[in-house]
Design a protein around this motif. Sequence first.
Motif, PDB file in Angstrom:
ATOM      1  N   ASP A   1       0.838  -1.204   0.000  1.00  0.00           N
ATOM      2  CA  ASP A   1       0.000   0.000   0.000  1.00  0.00           C
ATOM      3  C   ASP A   1       0.877   1.259   0.000  1.00  0.00           C
ATOM      4  O   ASP A   1       2.024   1.234   0.462  1.00  0.00           O
ATOM      5  CB  ASP A   1      -0.869  -0.025   1.272  1.00  0.00           C
ATOM      6  N   ASP A   2       0.322   2.341  -0.516  1.00  0.00           N
ATOM      7  CA  ASP A   2       0.969   3.668  -0.445  1.00  0.00           C
ATOM      8  C   ASP A   2       2.373   3.680  -1.031  1.00  0.00           C
ATOM      9  O   ASP A   2       3.256   4.370  -0.505  1.00  0.00           O
ATOM     10  CB  ASP A   2       1.015   4.166   1.010  1.00  0.00           C
ATOM     11  N   PHE A   3       2.569   2.917  -2.088  1.00  0.00           N
ATOM     12  CA  PHE A   3       3.904   2.856  -2.676  1.00  0.00           C
ATOM     13  C   PHE A   3       4.348   4.245  -3.134  1.00  0.00           C
ATOM     14  O   PHE A   3       3.608   4.953  -3.810  1.00  0.00           O
ATOM     15  CB  PHE A   3       3.944   1.902  -3.875  1.00  0.00           C
TER      16      PHE A   3
ATOM     17  N   MET B   1       0.032   2.286  -6.084  1.00  0.00           N
ATOM     18  CA  MET B   1       0.779   3.540  -6.248  1.00  0.00           C
ATOM     19  C   MET B   1      -0.113   4.685  -5.783  1.00  0.00           C
ATOM     20  O   MET B   1      -1.202   4.890  -6.315  1.00  0.00           O
ATOM     21  CB  MET B   1       1.144   3.713  -7.729  1.00  0.00           C
ATOM     22  N   ASP B   2       0.351   5.390  -4.770  1.00  0.00           N
ATOM     23  CA  ASP B   2      -0.427   6.485  -4.204  1.00  0.00           C
ATOM     24  C   ASP B   2      -0.116   7.759  -4.983  1.00  0.00           C
ATOM     25  O   ASP B   2       1.018   8.221  -4.992  1.00  0.00           O
ATOM     26  CB  ASP B   2      -0.053   6.647  -2.721  1.00  0.00           C
ATOM     27  N   LEU B   3      -1.136   8.336  -5.644  1.00  0.00           N
ATOM     28  CA  LEU B   3      -0.877   9.531  -6.456  1.00  0.00           C
ATOM     29  C   LEU B   3      -0.662  10.785  -5.619  1.00  0.00           C
ATOM     30  O   LEU B   3      -0.119  11.763  -6.100  1.00  0.00           O
ATOM     31  CB  LEU B   3      -2.049   9.790  -7.418  1.00  0.00           C
TER      32      LEU B   3
ATOM     33  N   ALA C   1      -3.520   2.247  -9.218  1.00  0.00           N
ATOM     34  CA  ALA C   1      -3.255   3.621  -8.778  1.00  0.00           C
ATOM     35  C   ALA C   1      -4.362   4.044  -7.835  1.00  0.00           C
ATOM     36  O   ALA C   1      -5.538   3.801  -8.111  1.00  0.00           O
ATOM     37  CB  ALA C   1      -3.214   4.548  -9.985  1.00  0.00           C
ATOM     38  N   GLU C   2      -4.009   4.648  -6.710  1.00  0.00           N
ATOM     39  CA  GLU C   2      -5.041   5.155  -5.798  1.00  0.00           C
ATOM     40  C   GLU C   2      -4.930   6.664  -5.670  1.00  0.00           C
ATOM     41  O   GLU C   2      -3.916   7.253  -6.005  1.00  0.00           O
ATOM     42  CB  GLU C   2      -5.007   4.468  -4.430  1.00  0.00           C
ATOM     43  N   GLY C   3      -6.056   7.275  -5.266  1.00  0.00           N
ATOM     44  CA  GLY C   3      -6.078   8.726  -5.185  1.00  0.00           C
ATOM     45  C   GLY C   3      -6.289   9.386  -6.538  1.00  0.00           C
ATOM     46  O   GLY C   3      -5.869  10.527  -6.748  1.00  0.00           O
TER      47      GLY C   3
HETATM   48 MG    MG Z   1      -3.048   6.257   1.913  1.00  0.00          MG
END
Ligand code: MG
Length: 284
Positions: free
Chosen positions: A180-182, A202-204, A236-238
């Motif tokens: 998480d939160d790479f 991958m945290d944007l 991709a997150e965010g």
């Molecule tokens: Mg986060």
Amino acid sequence: KVRETLKTGYEFYNPEQWEKGKQIVDISGHLPAALQEGEIQVWYQPQVDYTSGTISGAEALCRWKHAKRGWISPGVFIPVLEETGMIFDLDSYVWDKVCQDLHRWNQEGKRRSVSINLSRSDIREDRNIPGIFYELTKKYDLDPEQLRIEITETAYVESPAFLIKTTSELREYGFQVEMDDFGSGYSSLHMLKEVPVDRIKMDLHFLTGAGDMEKSRIIITQVIKLVELLGMKLIAEGVETKAQADFLKERGCQEMQGYYFFKPMPVEDFEKAFDKELDYDKRA
Ligand code: MG
Ligand code: C2E
Ligand code: MG
Ligand code: MG
């Protein structure tokens, strides 16, 4: 020690400490009752395959409607529970609830996969995390592949050896493991090499906002390539805008999660969302 504190009065009257202490008591002290009384809910944020326009999974995120404080954000109570070690009680509750939901969906012929969060303080040498998840799959008759276990990247820094053992065992059981939160920590590249995971999140956030946009684009593009070359999956997150989604797709990242598509929602709303196609204007 107590007497000294009282004598100087300093620690006792330190308002910041006092506030923090109060918060710990309010949050940790109230957790057992909150679990008992249903103040803790599990919400789901859908994850989408932008290319096919379908929902591909979801992340389970907890929500707490505290009797005295109203809605409190995980950003506030998770760190407190991690500090007191009570996060494991919360997480055990969340995992069980998620597995119940997965079981119900399986029975309805709707096989789904859900990402759940595993906190770094859940992972302890005196606790058999892979065994706990294995028992859950037996209890609810689930395929281990239906559970994607997210471990935040910063967790890898502390005790890599035991963490590597835990993630390896989880994967041997057939669970999916996700970093998480790479990109938000500082040992990302080292950890990519050391820790066996199936998928990178991958945290944007760390790339957006202030800063050089062109550099962000270069970094994102190269992370996508790197993860592919290493034979891992990527999400991709965010993702907050259509421009971001289009850019990610153009560079070869199809799986996404973010406010642009869906915010986290109660389970009833999630069930309705899952059966529909993505809104026309949200498709690639
Ligand atoms: Mg986060
Ligand atoms: P996370 O695992 O990285 O989860 C993603 C967070 O980003 C969630 O915040 C989600 O609501 C938020 N988010 C999703 N899309 C967007 C977007 O487009 N823009 C922005 N700005 N944010 C977005 P949330 O729910 O407040 O949770 C915060 C963190 O708390 C989570 O980060 C996770 O580390 C932790 N957490 C939440 N639920 C649990 C839980 O049940 N157990 C444990 N151990 N940790 C949890
Ligand atoms: Mg997560
Ligand atoms: Mg994350």
